[in-house]
Design a protein around this motif. Structure first.
Motif, mmCIF file in Angstrom:
data_model
loop_
_atom_site.group_PDB
_atom_site.id
_atom_site.type_symbol
_atom_site.label_atom_id
_atom_site.label_comp_id
_atom_site.label_asym_id
_atom_site.label_seq_id
_atom_site.Cartn_x
_atom_site.Cartn_y
_atom_site.Cartn_z
ATOM 1 N N UNK A 28 -18.351 41.140 -39.551
ATOM 2 C CA UNK A 28 -17.794 42.476 -39.321
ATOM 3 C C UNK A 28 -17.181 42.628 -37.926
ATOM 4 N N UNK A 29 -17.412 41.661 -37.062
ATOM 5 C CA UNK A 29 -16.908 41.724 -35.689
ATOM 6 C C UNK A 29 -15.730 40.761 -35.523
ATOM 7 N N UNK A 30 -14.650 41.241 -34.939
ATOM 8 C CA UNK A 30 -13.450 40.434 -34.767
ATOM 9 C C UNK A 30 -13.649 39.195 -33.911
ATOM 10 N N UNK A 31 -14.441 39.308 -32.864
ATOM 11 C CA UNK A 31 -14.690 38.134 -32.007
ATOM 12 C C UNK A 31 -15.425 37.062 -32.798
ATOM 13 N N UNK A 49 -17.329 26.561 -23.848
ATOM 14 C CA UNK A 49 -15.964 26.417 -24.376
ATOM 15 C C UNK A 49 -15.516 27.712 -25.049
ATOM 16 N N UNK A 50 -16.382 28.256 -25.873
ATOM 17 C CA UNK A 50 -16.037 29.474 -26.600
ATOM 18 C C UNK A 50 -15.887 30.653 -25.641
ATOM 19 N N UNK A 51 -16.744 30.720 -24.626
ATOM 20 C CA UNK A 51 -16.646 31.794 -23.636
ATOM 21 C C UNK A 51 -15.317 31.775 -22.915
ATOM 22 N N UNK A 52 -14.867 30.584 -22.534
ATOM 23 C CA UNK A 52 -13.570 30.461 -21.853
ATOM 24 C C UNK A 52 -12.425 30.830 -22.794
ATOM 25 N N UNK A 53 -12.547 30.398 -24.031
ATOM 26 C CA UNK A 53 -11.493 30.668 -25.019
ATOM 27 C C UNK A 53 -11.326 32.170 -25.257
ATOM 28 N N UNK A 59 -23.299 35.929 -21.505
ATOM 29 C CA UNK A 59 -24.282 36.666 -22.312
ATOM 30 C C UNK A 59 -23.669 37.273 -23.583
ATOM 31 N N UNK A 60 -22.420 37.714 -23.483
ATOM 32 C CA UNK A 60 -21.745 38.291 -24.648
ATOM 33 C C UNK A 60 -21.498 37.217 -25.698
ATOM 34 N N UNK A 61 -21.010 36.063 -25.276
ATOM 35 C CA UNK A 61 -20.765 34.954 -26.200
ATOM 36 C C UNK A 61 -22.079 34.512 -26.834
#
Length: 124
Positions: A28-31, A49-53, A59-61
């Protein structure tokens, strides 16, 4: 015997429903959908890697990855301090089958309604 079979089926349906709830909730979340898209290419990615992308704080990632992991959509492999994530496709296939069944039902219902309406128009 039939009662036991019914209970088994009901238990399986509830488990399946719960898994679908987690899958659709995670999607349900776009990220998180974007993360799934990146991981669908087949290569493992670290949380960094995902955080940078996605230009998000770690913490959010991590929270997004935890939701995906709890839904069974990603698998975590720990290599020292690096956590690598890969996509697990089975929950997505299960959701796709659920959607296909419901799409077939509603397509059939709409086709039947169209037939009834055209018969009604022909009869007037």
């Amino acid at each position: 015997m039939l009662s036991g079979l019914h209970q088994t089926y009901s238990h399986m349906a509830m488990q399946s429903s719960s898994a679908l709830d987690r899958t659709f909730g995670a999607l349900s979340d776009g990220t998180r959908r974007s993360m799934i898209h990146v991981l669908a290419r087949g290569e493992p990615h670290s949380a960094g890697d995902l955080g940078r992308r996605f230009q998000s704080a770690q913490p959010t990632i991590s929270k997004h990855l935890r939701v995906l992991e709890e839904a069974g959509l990603v698998r975590r492999a720990v290599d020292g301090r690096v956590h690598r994530f890969t996509l697990r496709r089975k929950p997505l296939r299960d959701a796709e089958r659920w959607l296909a069944r419901h799409q077939a039902f509603w397509s059939g219902a709409v086709a039947q309604l169209d037939r009834l309406l055209s018969e009604s128009d022909d009869g007037s």
